[in-house]
Every structure is written in C-alpha cells, then in structure tokens.
Design a protein around this motif. Structure first.
Motif, mmCIF file in Angstrom:
data_model
loop_
_atom_site.group_PDB
_atom_site.id
_atom_site.type_symbol
_atom_site.label_atom_id
_atom_site.label_comp_id
_atom_site.label_asym_id
_atom_site.label_seq_id
_atom_site.Cartn_x
_atom_site.Cartn_y
_atom_site.Cartn_z
ATOM 1 N N ILE A 314 0.896 -1.340 -0.029
ATOM 2 C CA ILE A 314 -0.160 -0.119 0.047
ATOM 3 C C ILE A 314 0.949 1.299 0.218
ATOM 4 C CG2 ILE A 314 -1.813 1.156 1.313
ATOM 5 C CD1 ILE A 314 -3.047 -0.969 0.144
ATOM 6 N N PHE A 315 1.887 1.262 0.732
ATOM 7 C CA PHE A 315 2.900 2.373 0.944
ATOM 8 C C PHE A 315 3.474 2.747 -0.563
ATOM 9 C CE2 PHE A 315 6.992 4.588 1.894
ATOM 10 C CZ PHE A 315 6.684 5.490 2.531
ATOM 11 N N ILE A 316 4.084 1.772 -1.076
ATOM 12 C CA ILE A 316 4.496 1.748 -2.231
ATOM 13 C C ILE A 316 3.761 2.549 -3.314
ATOM 14 C CG2 ILE A 316 5.873 0.735 -4.194
ATOM 15 C CD1 ILE A 316 7.254 -1.194 -2.081
ATOM 16 N N GLY A 317 2.417 1.868 -3.340
ATOM 17 C CA GLY A 317 1.555 2.192 -4.243
ATOM 18 C C GLY A 317 1.050 3.597 -4.223
ATOM 19 N N VAL A 318 0.877 4.035 -2.858
ATOM 20 C CA VAL A 318 0.373 5.401 -2.555
ATOM 21 C C VAL A 318 1.293 6.235 -2.868
ATOM 22 C CG1 VAL A 318 -0.279 6.977 -0.895
ATOM 23 C CG2 VAL A 318 -1.371 4.603 -0.953
ATOM 24 N N VAL A 319 2.633 6.384 -2.634
ATOM 25 C CA VAL A 319 3.704 7.401 -2.516
ATOM 26 C C VAL A 319 4.230 7.043 -4.057
ATOM 27 C CG1 VAL A 319 5.964 7.966 -2.077
ATOM 28 C CG2 VAL A 319 4.705 6.738 -0.306
ATOM 29 N N GLY A 320 4.172 6.124 -4.934
ATOM 30 C CA GLY A 320 4.644 6.125 -6.290
ATOM 31 C C GLY A 320 3.527 6.672 -6.946
ATOM 32 N N GLY A 321 2.269 6.301 -6.787
ATOM 33 C CA GLY A 321 1.104 6.641 -7.637
ATOM 34 C C GLY A 321 0.964 8.394 -7.448
ATOM 35 N N PHE A 322 1.055 8.848 -5.951
ATOM 36 C CA PHE A 322 0.950 10.352 -6.006
ATOM 37 C C PHE A 322 2.249 10.969 -6.880
ATOM 38 C CE2 PHE A 322 2.187 14.126 -3.577
ATOM 39 C CZ PHE A 322 0.611 14.793 -3.432
ATOM 40 N N ILE A 323 3.417 10.532 -6.693
ATOM 41 C CA ILE A 323 4.695 11.137 -7.642
ATOM 42 C C ILE A 323 4.208 11.213 -8.937
ATOM 43 C CG2 ILE A 323 6.972 11.051 -8.029
ATOM 44 C CD1 ILE A 323 7.645 9.913 -5.238
ATOM 45 N N GLY A 329 -3.580 9.651 -8.759
ATOM 46 C CA GLY A 329 -2.608 8.548 -8.697
ATOM 47 C C GLY A 329 -2.292 8.190 -7.394
ATOM 48 N N MET A 330 -2.780 8.792 -6.041
ATOM 49 C CA MET A 330 -2.518 8.161 -5.009
ATOM 50 C C MET A 330 -3.498 7.073 -4.715
ATOM 51 S SD MET A 330 -2.909 10.311 -1.381
ATOM 52 C CE MET A 330 -4.551 10.824 -1.894
ATOM 53 N N PHE A 331 -4.671 7.156 -5.166
ATOM 54 C CA PHE A 331 -5.704 6.156 -5.035
ATOM 55 C C PHE A 331 -5.373 4.994 -6.184
ATOM 56 C CE2 PHE A 331 -7.729 10.022 -3.596
ATOM 57 C CZ PHE A 331 -8.202 9.953 -2.342
ATOM 58 N N LEU A 332 -5.159 5.339 -7.437
ATOM 59 C CA LEU A 332 -4.838 4.474 -8.468
ATOM 60 C C LEU A 332 -3.856 3.633 -8.128
ATOM 61 C CD1 LEU A 332 -5.471 6.499 -11.812
ATOM 62 C CD2 LEU A 332 -7.025 4.884 -10.546
ATOM 63 N N GLY A 333 -2.690 4.339 -7.450
ATOM 64 C CA GLY A 333 -1.324 3.595 -7.017
ATOM 65 C C GLY A 333 -1.868 2.492 -6.145
#
Length: 366
Positions: A314-323, A329-333
């Motif tokens: 979840i952490f990688i998906g949120v941070v990477g998606g936000f960037i 992208g935060m939600f999609l990631g």
C-alpha cells in the motif's frame, strides 16, 4: 533455378504484406494510445470506483427494486455531494487562511505566533531569527534567500496545482463510474471477455480476484482513511487550528499509507496547548483520541482478515502513485499495485481457482 525463384517471389510478397500489416497495426495502436493517454487515469479511476460501488448498486437493486440506471444516478449524486462539499471547504480554507496570513492587518498576530514558538524544544535561535526577520523585514529576507524561496514557492505551487488537477480528475472519474454502473451488466460482461482474451480459460477467475481486491482496498484502506481525515478536519476547523486544510490533506495521506493521524495530531495538540486555550486543546486532544479508537474499531469490522495486502505494498503504491499522477494517482497507485500483488501471488501459487475461492471466502466473512 527458375522454379526456386518463382516459389521465392510469393514468400517475399507475403512477408512484405505481413510486415506492412504489422506496422500499420502497431502504428494504429500507438496513435490510439497517444489519443487516450490524457484520459487513462480518469478512465482507470472510473473503473475502480464503479467496481467499488457495485455492491451498493446490488443492494439498491435487491432491496429497493431500483433499476441499474436509477441506482447509478443515486450513487453518482451522493458521491458528487460527498466529494464536492469537502473539496470546496478545503480549497476555501486554504485561500482564506493564506490571504489572512499574508495580510498586513495580521502581522501582529503572526509576530505573536512566532514569539510563542520560540520556547518550543525544536525551534532553534537561527530558525526563530529567520521567522522574525521574515515577518518584520520580508524584503531583505527575500533578497538574501531568493533562490531557496523560489524553489519552495515552485514546489508549493506545483503541489497546489497537482491537487487541483487531481480533484478535477477525480470528479470526472465519479461521473464515468456512474456511466459504467448504469450499464453494469454490459460492463461486467465486457470485463470478463477482456480477461478471458488475456488470460485464457482462467480469465474469469482473474476478473474475480481483481474485483475483490478493488473492493477490499477501497473499503478497508481508502474508505477508512477518507472518514478518518474528514473527522480530523472537523476537529481542526472547529478548534481553529492554523492551516487546517493543509493538515487535512496530510491526514489523508498518512491514513492511506497506514501510519494513522497520530504523527500529525500529537504536534498539533501540543501547539494548541502552548498557544491557545487549554480547554480547546483538551477537547481537540479528546477528539483525536476518539478518531484513533474509531480507526482501530472500523478496520477489523471492514477487514476481518486484516489488510487485503501487506502495508509496504500500500505504501509503495500510494507514494509512487502520488509522485506519478498526483492526487488521483494516490488512489490508483494503491489499488493497481494491490491488484498486481494479488496476481503475482496467483502466479506463484499456480492455482488461480484456489486463490479466487480464498478471496471470495474472505470477502463474505467480512
């Protein structure tokens, strides 16, 4: 020799025709990708929201005998209200607080705030002098630190622009999700056909796993984070916490990455005790404790088996998606990386029916 040349000519012709067809096909796909690229995040967001809301549509259909179209209209209207009202309050708060902060009439209050900060443990003399000079001699400070201030300003403007663009994308995704829900059966059938074409005979099970993962993540991770940030925002605004809108966004980010609001709530409560009324600070602290309890009560209810995927995913998906994609992208990631993780487990297990069955059992036990 002539026969070999005659036989070779059709082969060369067929090879050339095949090469031309492949070039035209991949060229067409490339240009379609270029055309669709600005809308990919919006479309993915709409698909994810539609899948997440499909149990609600089923409930409305079975309990209130609503058609898919009227159920989609009702869900979309409620989602727009829930989305637009907090977004308006957040943006209005940011503009109002920033305007108030830089106004000449507020200079005395800002100076008093800086004086109150002087005694805090982490505020050093250098930082205190910089803040004091920024208030009293801002032109001198801007000249001395023009490069640093410019970099910070560009970063802040970029964040605000990304946040605004993300809100617009999210709004469009809600509308697209309503369109998918209005044609729920056709959309589900199309999704299964696509998965079957991609994954062959196991396509239906892959579709099932993807659906369950989306519903688990949106319900147990993003849903709880959204409610938690809304409750925290209510406490910040009522208590009069400075820059409450900014802290609301930070709370949402911290909640999605499973860190909770405690790392932010503790310094805010300490600041309110030090600079404001003890009664207000005590009530704010009690409200933060209630939110903390709410978080730990709701997650076991919504996810009796715990998080659908490990927290680092979840952490990688949120941070990477936000960037990569800003607010949307935060939600999609978080969702897409969770889906990729689940499909990776399917590949490791080499038993897609078993994994799909386990997902279904876990979903029904929640």
């Amino acid at each position: 020799m002539n026969n070999q040349g005659a036989q070779g000519a059709p082969n060369v012709k067929n090879s050339l025709e095949t090469a031309i067809r492949l070039v035209l096909f991949f060229g067409l796909m490339f240009f379609c990708y270029i055309i669709m690229m600005p809308f990919v995040s919006i479309l993915l967001g709409g698909i994810i929201l539609a899948v997440a809301a499909s149990p609600i549509l089923t409930l409305l259909r079975n309990r209130f005998n609503l058609s898919d179209k009227w159920g989609a209209v009702l869900i979309t209207c409620v989602a727009l209200i829930v989305f637009i009202v907090p977004s308006y309050l957040l943006i209005h708060s940011l503009i109002r607080e920033f305007t108030h902060f830089i106004s000449p009439e507020n200079r005395a209050a800002v100076t008093g705030m800086i004086e109150n900060l002087r005694g805090l443990p982490l505020i050093q003399d250098t930082l205190y002098e910089f803040l004091k000079n920024l208030t009293n001699n801002s032109s001198v400070v801007f000249k001395e630190h023009a490069t640093q201030i410019e970099a910070v300003g560009i970063g802040v403007l970029g964040f605000i622009g990304g946040l605004g663009l993300g809100l617009v994308h999210f709004l469009a995704s809600v509308i697209i999700a309503g369109l998918f829900l209005a044609h729920a059966k056709q959309s589900a059938g199309l999704a299964e056909k696509i998965f079957i074409r991609i994954a062959g005979k196991n396509g239906e099970e892959f579709s099932h796993i993807t659906e369950r993962t989306i519903q688990n993540v949106t319900k147990g991770i993003i849903g709880v984070a959204f409610l938690e940030s809304v409750l925290a925002a209510f406490g910040f605004f009522v208590a009069g916490v400075p820059l409450a809108g900014v802290w609301t966004v930070v709370c949402l980010l911290l909640s999605i990455v499973q860190l909770g609001i405690v790392p932010l709530a503790v310094p805010i409560v300490i600041y309110m005790f030090y600079t404001g009324s003890p009664v207000t600070a005590s009530l704010l602290a009690a409200w933060m404790v209630l939110i903390y309890i709410f978080e730990h009560l709701m997650k076991p209810i919504l996810l009796s088996k715990g998080a659908p995927v490990p927290m680092p995913i979840i952490f990688i998906g949120v941070v990477g998606g936000f960037i990569a994609g800003g607010f949307i992208g935060m939600f999609l990631g978080a969702v897409l990386f969770s889906i990729a993780y689940k499909l990776f487990l399917v590949w490791l297990e080499n038993d897609v029916q078993k994994v799909a069955h386990n997902e279904d059992v876990a979903y029904k036990e929640e």
